[in-house]
Write an enzyme that holds these catalytic residues in place. Structure first.
Site, short mmCIF file in Angstrom:
data_model
loop_
_atom_site.label_atom_id
_atom_site.label_comp_id
_atom_site.label_asym_id
_atom_site.label_seq_id
_atom_site.Cartn_x
_atom_site.Cartn_y
_atom_site.Cartn_z
N CYS A 98 0.61 -1.33 0.56
CA CYS A 98 0.16 -0.10 -0.05
C CYS A 98 0.86 1.22 0.34
O CYS A 98 0.43 2.34 0.10
CB CYS A 98 -1.13 0.09 1.20
N HIS A 157 -8.95 3.85 -2.01
CA HIS A 157 -8.25 2.50 -1.42
C HIS A 157 -7.29 2.39 -2.69
O HIS A 157 -7.20 1.36 -2.64
CB HIS A 157 -7.64 2.59 -0.10
#
Ligand SMILES: [Zn+2]
Lengths: 127, 388
Positions: free
Chosen positions: B84, B334
């Site tokens: 991420c 996200h």
């Protein structure tokens, strides 16, 4: 999955299965899990094999309601348990009703429905 | 050292667009950012591009050349992968390249496409950020890992699910009016507490969504900006990165994120600022607990003290230190490999005054972006400042 051995990792699982679990220790006393060429904390390559304590203490846990494909249809309960020099992440193989932070567990070997071998944990209170 | 200016910034709309390819998503973000910058494509010297699981969801490796084509540029290009934090490490590399004088103009961005696979496949893809042998095989998912951290936090410091819910409520509120955000609607504490459990103690609304999207920025040297009379008031004054053990079990503490602290210390030193100078932040709130430990790791709160930062109002839009005015990962969305760059896109607009929430921070001059990978085994921190 589960056909090809992972040297070090599967050796540890074999040992846990025969109640001779171990961890690696450097001269400074840093614990780690195999496979290791060097201590991950200090880089020392003088690693000895030390017996894993018989029981560990659960420091956290979770029941996973949305599992990865390997556990489809299940809600795996995962614990992290403190064994002194090392911690182990393991899937609880008992009913989780009695599980709480502070519960004592013994390490075991578990298998997911797709055949993946991994570290398991069994509650001392359920033995 | 050559100061780095942000000349252009842009994102796609974030959300579910299962039929849109990664190359199309990134092409759009790059087109917007390049247009925003006014920089001719021929001047772009490098592409630094972040992506996490495109090898799984699109069976597409070697994405960097694909994305230069999508952006309409011919420049050396590399894909960066740190789960991420892929966007954050791509950004760091681009900043360092411009600072060093090696290049004048960098296109930096990231993309993720995940709605084209099933939730289970996406869950499996995200779990690749964990230690495969010692965590994923035992059943640990990405939400599961954060649930382990959340329970450990409650045990050590106290706190409740309602405290965490306040983070979700705040970030949803912030996303209202952000045209790029995935969820532009308010939610209540009750909504969060009554949502289905995904990994106890975390529920569905403690988690960021699965998101398709892309973001991009054009970075230029200060000399280039002057020479070309660019409108580029936002400067990257600090960059930092930290790394920690991959598996939670190998860490000294399950409630502290030293990778964040290392990244922050480096970035603050680089910029010559202290935490007290920060006016607003975008932090990596992939789960509500993640925002709490991020604020502590960034040195803005003592360990154990950020649990009520949102519920007390300190980090809300009208609070002393607004956090995730974009909506954060929680409500803006996200798109994993894009997130680190998307945070900087949002902060650039917030500082320039062309963000829907700029009115909340009219005098802001120092902003911080915090991007984390996995359970914060990777972290980057960037300091942005407004300069004449
Ligand atoms: Zn050592």
């Amino acid at each position: 999955m589960g056909e090809q051995r992972e040297d070090g990792y599967d050796d540890l699982l074999d040992a846990i299965e025969s109640n001779t679990g171990y961890y690696l220790s450097c001269p400074a006393g840093h614990g780690s899990l195999p496979p290791r060429q060097v201590c991950p904390t200090c880089g020392d390559d003088d690693l000895s094999t030390e017996p894993l304590p018989d029981t560990g203490t659960v420091v956290t846990f979770t029941e996973i309601a949305v599992p990865a494909p390997a556990f489809t249809g299940q809600t795996p309960v995962v614990v992290i348990a403190d064994f002194g020099p090392v911690r182990l992440t393991g899937r609880l193989v008992d009913d989780s009703d009695a599980l709480e932070v502070g519960s004592e567990v013994v390490p075991t070997v578990a298998t997911s429905p797709d055949g993946g071998r991994h570290i398991g944990a069994r509650l001392v209170s359920e033995r | 050292m050559h100061a780095v200016r942000i000349a252009g910034a842009g994102s796609t709309a974030f959300g579910a667009s299962p039929g849109r390819t990664g190359r199309d998503l990134f092409g759009e973000a790059a087109r917007i950012a390049i247009k925003d910058s006014g920089v001719p494509r021929a001047d772009i010297d490098r592409l630094c591009y972040g992506n996490f699981v495109g090898t799984v969801t699109e069976s597409q490796g070697h994405q960097a050349p694909l994305m230069t084509e999508a952006a309409g540029v011919t420049a050396p290009a590399t894909r960066y992968e740190s789960a991420c934090a892929s966007g954050g490490v791509a950004l760091k590399s681009a900043v360092e390249a411009v600072r060093s004088g090696a290049i004048d103009v960098a296109l930096v961005g990231g993309m993720e496409r995940m709605h084209n696979v099933t939730t289970e496949q996406a869950t499996e893809g995200l779990a690749m950020a964990a230690d495969h042998l010692y965590e994923s095989r035992a059943g640990v998912t990405f939400p599961g890992a954060y649930a382990l951290m959340a329970r450990a936090y409650f045990e050590e410091f106290g706190g409740t699910r309602a405290d965490l819910a306040a983070v979700a409520v705040k970030n949803h509120r912030n996303a209202i009016g952000n045209e790029n955000a995935q969820f532009q609607r308010a939610i209540s504490t009750t909504d969060v507490l009554e949502a289905p459990t995904i990994a106890d103690p975390l529920g569905l609304y403690d988690a960021c969504p699965i998101t398709d999207g892309a973001s991009a920025c054009v970075l230029v040297s200060e000399a280039y900006a002057k020479e070309h009379d660019l409108n580029a008031s936002v400067t990257v004054t600090g960059t930092g990165q930290g790394t920690d053990s991959l598996a939670l079990q190998h860490r000294e503490s399950l409630t502290r994120t030293p990778a964040t602290t290392r990244a922050a210390t480096a970035a603050y030193d680089d910029a010559g600022i202290s935490p007290a100078d920060i006016d607003l932040l975008e932090v990596h709130d992939c789960f509500t607990i993640a925002e709490v430990v991020a604020l502590e790791g960034l040195g803005l709160y003592d360990h154990g003290a950020a649990i009520d930062a949102a519920s007390s109002g300190e980090t809300t839009r009208d609070g002393d230190l607004p956090v995730n005015l974009s909506g954060g990962l929680k409500a803006k969305g996200h798109p994993v490999g894009a997130t680190g760059v998307s945070q900087v896109v949002e902060l650039t607009k917030l500082l320039r005054g062309d963000h829907v929430n700029s009115t909340a921070v009219p005098d802001a001059s120092v902003a911080v972006a915090h991007n984390a990978g996995g359970t914060v085994a990777s972290a980057t921190v960037h300091v942005l400042e407004v300069r004449p």
